[in-house]
Enzyme design. Structure first.
Site, PDB file in Angstrom:
ATOM      1  N   LYS A 170       0.894  -1.166   0.000  1.00 18.69           N
ATOM      2  CA  LYS A 170       0.000   0.000   0.000  1.00 18.69           C
ATOM      3  C   LYS A 170       0.937   1.222   0.000  1.00 18.69           C
ATOM      4  CE  LYS A 170      -1.662   3.151   1.921  1.00 18.69           C
ATOM      5  NZ  LYS A 170      -1.475   4.574   1.511  1.00 18.69           N
ATOM      6  N   GLU A 245       9.820   2.009  10.583  1.00 18.76           N
ATOM      7  CA  GLU A 245      10.854   3.005  10.331  1.00 18.76           C
ATOM      8  C   GLU A 245      10.154   4.340  10.419  1.00 18.76           C
ATOM      9  OE1 GLU A 245      12.891   5.645   9.261  1.00 18.76           O
ATOM     10  OE2 GLU A 245      12.911   4.962   7.190  1.00 18.76           O
ATOM     11  N   CYS A 279      13.923  11.392   6.417  1.00 22.18           N
ATOM     12  CA  CYS A 279      13.757  11.105   7.853  1.00 22.18           C
ATOM     13  C   CYS A 279      15.093  11.135   8.593  1.00 22.18           C
ATOM     14  CB  CYS A 279      13.048   9.776   8.047  1.00 22.18           C
ATOM     15  SG  CYS A 279      13.700   8.466   7.024  1.00 22.18           S
ATOM     16  N   GLU A 369       9.936  16.612  14.402  1.00 22.67           N
ATOM     17  CA  GLU A 369      10.355  16.423  13.010  1.00 22.67           C
ATOM     18  C   GLU A 369       9.573  17.400  12.127  1.00 22.67           C
ATOM     19  OE1 GLU A 369       9.308  12.675  10.949  1.00 22.67           O
ATOM     20  OE2 GLU A 369      11.409  12.646  10.363  1.00 22.67           O
TER      21      GLU A 369
HETATM   22  P1  NAP Z   1       1.936   8.834   7.275  1.00 21.08           P
HETATM   23  O1  NAP Z   1       0.512   9.221   7.327  1.00 21.08           O
HETATM   24  O2  NAP Z   1       2.531   8.121   8.415  1.00 21.08           O
HETATM   25  O3  NAP Z   1       2.132   7.979   5.919  1.00 21.08           O
HETATM   26  C1  NAP Z   1       2.917   6.837   5.735  1.00 21.08           C
HETATM   27  C2  NAP Z   1       2.105   5.719   5.098  1.00 21.08           C
HETATM   28  O4  NAP Z   1       1.147   5.211   6.041  1.00 21.08           O
HETATM   29  C3  NAP Z   1       1.276   6.162   3.894  1.00 21.08           C
HETATM   30  O5  NAP Z   1       1.195   5.131   2.952  1.00 21.08           O
HETATM   31  C4  NAP Z   1      -0.071   6.414   4.538  1.00 21.08           C
HETATM   32  O6  NAP Z   1      -1.130   6.476   3.634  1.00 21.08           O
HETATM   33  C5  NAP Z   1      -0.153   5.264   5.500  1.00 21.08           C
HETATM   34  N1  NAP Z   1      -1.140   5.427   6.567  1.00 21.08           N
HETATM   35  C6  NAP Z   1      -1.664   6.586   7.061  1.00 21.08           C
HETATM   36  N2  NAP Z   1      -2.547   6.315   8.034  1.00 21.08           N
HETATM   37  C7  NAP Z   1      -2.595   4.968   8.176  1.00 21.08           C
HETATM   38  C8  NAP Z   1      -3.312   4.076   9.020  1.00 21.08           C
HETATM   39  N3  NAP Z   1      -4.192   4.511   9.943  1.00 21.08           N
HETATM   40  N4  NAP Z   1      -3.116   2.737   8.884  1.00 21.08           N
HETATM   41  C9  NAP Z   1      -2.238   2.272   7.978  1.00 21.08           C
HETATM   42  N5  NAP Z   1      -1.537   3.078   7.143  1.00 21.08           N
HETATM   43  C10 NAP Z   1      -1.697   4.399   7.243  1.00 21.08           C
HETATM   44  O7  NAP Z   1       2.816  10.100   6.971  1.00 21.08           O
HETATM   45  P2  NAP Z   1       2.387  11.411   6.158  1.00 21.08           P
HETATM   46  O8  NAP Z   1       1.009  11.855   6.577  1.00 21.08           O
HETATM   47  O9  NAP Z   1       2.555  11.139   4.730  1.00 21.08           O
HETATM   48  O10 NAP Z   1       3.458  12.456   6.667  1.00 21.08           O
HETATM   49  C11 NAP Z   1       3.309  13.064   7.946  1.00 21.08           C
HETATM   50  C12 NAP Z   1       4.644  13.200   8.662  1.00 21.08           C
HETATM   51  O11 NAP Z   1       5.236  11.907   8.807  1.00 21.08           O
HETATM   52  C13 NAP Z   1       5.698  13.998   7.925  1.00 21.08           C
HETATM   53  O12 NAP Z   1       5.594  15.363   8.131  1.00 21.08           O
HETATM   54  C14 NAP Z   1       6.971  13.431   8.527  1.00 21.08           C
HETATM   55  O13 NAP Z   1       7.250  14.064   9.745  1.00 21.08           O
HETATM   56  C15 NAP Z   1       6.638  12.000   8.774  1.00 21.08           C
HETATM   57  N6  NAP Z   1       7.166  11.128   7.686  1.00 21.08           N
HETATM   58  C16 NAP Z   1       8.242  10.359   7.957  1.00 21.08           C
HETATM   59  C17 NAP Z   1       8.766   9.553   6.984  1.00 21.08           C
HETATM   60  C18 NAP Z   1       9.932   8.673   7.207  1.00 21.08           C
HETATM   61  O14 NAP Z   1      10.632   8.324   6.267  1.00 21.08           O
HETATM   62  N7  NAP Z   1      10.199   8.229   8.421  1.00 21.08           N
HETATM   63  C19 NAP Z   1       8.217   9.532   5.697  1.00 21.08           C
HETATM   64  C20 NAP Z   1       7.087  10.334   5.455  1.00 21.08           C
HETATM   65  C21 NAP Z   1       6.588  11.109   6.466  1.00 21.08           C
HETATM   66  P3  NAP Z   1      -1.515   7.924   3.030  1.00 21.08           P
HETATM   67  O15 NAP Z   1      -0.469   8.237   2.051  1.00 21.08           O
HETATM   68  O16 NAP Z   1      -2.850   7.726   2.411  1.00 21.08           O
HETATM   69  O17 NAP Z   1      -1.545   8.891   4.178  1.00 21.08           O
END
Ligand code: NAP
Ligand code: MG
Length: 462
Positions: A170, A245, A279, A369
């Protein structure tokens, strides 16, 4: 590439169960460039069934056979590298040269490393009167973010396939086109039907259905700490293997004996790459009080040079969020020496490369972050003070140490609570285990440690 209007399940593109779609937006000009289907629990169920069905034969395929398919996948990625770079640039906004080198080059390297590891890894070990077999964990649910769209996919799928697992992916809603391209590459590489399956969709719908599915033996997630915590709890409840991660707030520690100009220049470049959406970026620069003003001046100059080379952030939400953090830094008394909260262009989700001086360790911008092109320069008085500050967040993903003497830098690095440290600008190593201490995560990716995540042991006694 042309977007698919279905899911890649069981070796073919199948119509989605629901009618919902997700609009894909180019963050450079805010235009909708494609639509992909928004998967439901029904799509996830079909994909997990396909993965379960394919599991016994793939798990029984000899490692050399799996290695051959992963090598073929790497070759397809090489053959389609221009298309990959253009697709990542279109949906993530990364400048094309960065997409060509990093977003395309890195996953090719990682896929190649797993083709080799699948062939050379010891899937069997003798311990006294036992033979220990390393067997695949089973069906893996992979949930990936948008920041390194292809790398994050390959860093999960390649080791899972090398281990003999089958996968349902996904991908992030912001970057589904790169994921569809990857599915095409899997198909072209002749990887058997059902070994890899793709369900595009929203996190709380398709992502959650995947993490909760009874037919999934392991969840591998990269993304925010908030979502990671929920997935960890879900996996714990079901006694499933989980790899997380999560975020980071890494420290770039410049000791007094360091080559300051180099440490600052590399430090700024490290954060500005990918518009600050990494990250493991060293978003906190720690400088001894005796060299603080010099470092601030160098950092401001270096950041200003990035002005027109930096890409936009991925979406409107991140654009608002990151500029909100910059405003918060100003409000809490940090001193802006480059950039600021104003959007530098009328169109696109751009943020100016931003540097804050006079940041204290407890400020929000030094703790949370930000995920944008923002560096905080923090002053320290002595080494113990530097260590306290470096270790003083909930995260522990990466970091850097600079010193005149390598041994001095190593001694400091060994005291840091973090999973990776670059010594005096050490080179990136795609075989080195990558993952977090503390709330930066659970488990490791890349190299043989990344492969081991997808294996479980069976001991036979003789
Ligand atoms: P996120 O919501 O954690 O997204 C990561 C993945 O998880 C996406 O595929 C997302 O789908 C999915 N997801 C979201 N809610 C979920 C749930 N309840 N159950 C299962 N999967 C779920 O991150 P984001 O909203 O894109 O970014 C928010 C913040 O996260 C950023 O500002 C940053 O601080 C952090 N981030 C960290 C990393 C890293 O490499 N560690 C990468 C990206 C972001 P959707 O795309 O549909 O939301
Ligand atoms: Mg999200």
């Amino acid at each position: 590439m042309k977007a698919h209007d279905g899911m890649y399940i069981g070796g073919e593109w199948r119509a989605a169960a629901g009618k919902g779609t997700i609009a894909v937006v180019d963050p450079t000009d805010e235009q909708v460039i494609a639509h992909v289907p928004a998967g439901t629990a029904e799509d996830v169920d079909a994909a997990v069934s396909a993965a379960r069905e394919a599991l016994p034969a793939w798990a029984a395929t000899l490692p050399a056979g799996r290695a051959g398919r992963i090598a073929a996948l790497r070759d397809v990625l090489v053959a389609r590298k221009d298309e990959i770079a253009e697709t990542v640039t279109a949906e993530l906004g990364a400048p094309l040269p960065f997409s060509q080198t990093v977003h395309t080059g890195l996953p090719i390297l990682v896929a190649g490393s797993y083709a080799e590891l699948a062939a050379s890894y010891a899937f069997e070990e003798k311990v006294g009167n036992s033979v220990v077999h390393f067997e695949p964990v089973g069906v893996v649910g992979a949930i990936t973010p948008w920041n390194y769209p292809l790398h994050q996919i390959v860093a999960k799928v390649a080791p899972a396939l090398a281990a003999g697992c089958t996968v349902v992916l996904k991908p992030a809603e912001d970057t589904p086109l790169t994921a569809q391209l990857f599915a095409e590459a899997v198909h072209e590489a002749g990887i058997p039907a059902g070994v890899f399956n793709l369900v595009t969709g929203l996190g709380p719908v398709a992502g959650q259905a995947l993490a909760e599915h009874e037919g999934v033996d392991m969840v591998s997630f990269t993304g925010s700490t908030a979502v990671g915590r929920r997935i960890g709890a879900t996996a714990g409840g079901a006694v499933k293997r989980v790899a997380l991660e999560l975020g980071g707030k890494s420290a770039n520690v410049i000791l007094p004996s360091a080559d300051l100009a180099k440490a600052v220049a590399v430090g700024i470049a490290n954060v500005m790459g990918n518009s600050g959406q990494t990250c493991s970026a060293w978003t906190r620069m720690l400088v001894h009080t005796s060299r603080y003003d010099e470092a601030v001046a160098l950092a401001a100059q270096a950041a200003a040079k990035y002005g027109d080379r930096i890409g936009p952030l991925v979406n409107a939400k991140q654009h608002t969020r990151v500029r909100g953090y910059i405003e918060k830094g100003v409000a809490q008394g940090a001193r802006l020496v480059a950039g600021g909260p104003e959007a530098p262009r009328e169109q696109g989700y751009f943020v100016s490369p931003t540097v804050f001086a006079d940041v204290t360790p407890e400020m929000t911008i030094a703790q949370e972050e930000i995920f944008g092109p923002v560096v905080s320069i923090i002053r320290y008085e002595d080494e113990d003070d530097a260590l306290r500050i470096a270790n003083g967040t909930v995260y522990g993903l990466a970091g850097a140490v600079w010193a005149g003497d390598e041994a001095e830098a190593v001694a400091f690095a060994r005291r840091m609570d973090t999973g990776q440290v670059d010594i005096n600008g050490g080179r990136y190593n795609p075989l080195a285990p990558f993952g977090g201490y503390k709330q930066s995560g659970v488990g490791r990716e890349l190299g043989s440690h990344g492969l081991a995540e997808y294996l479980q042991t069976k001991s036979l006694q003789f």
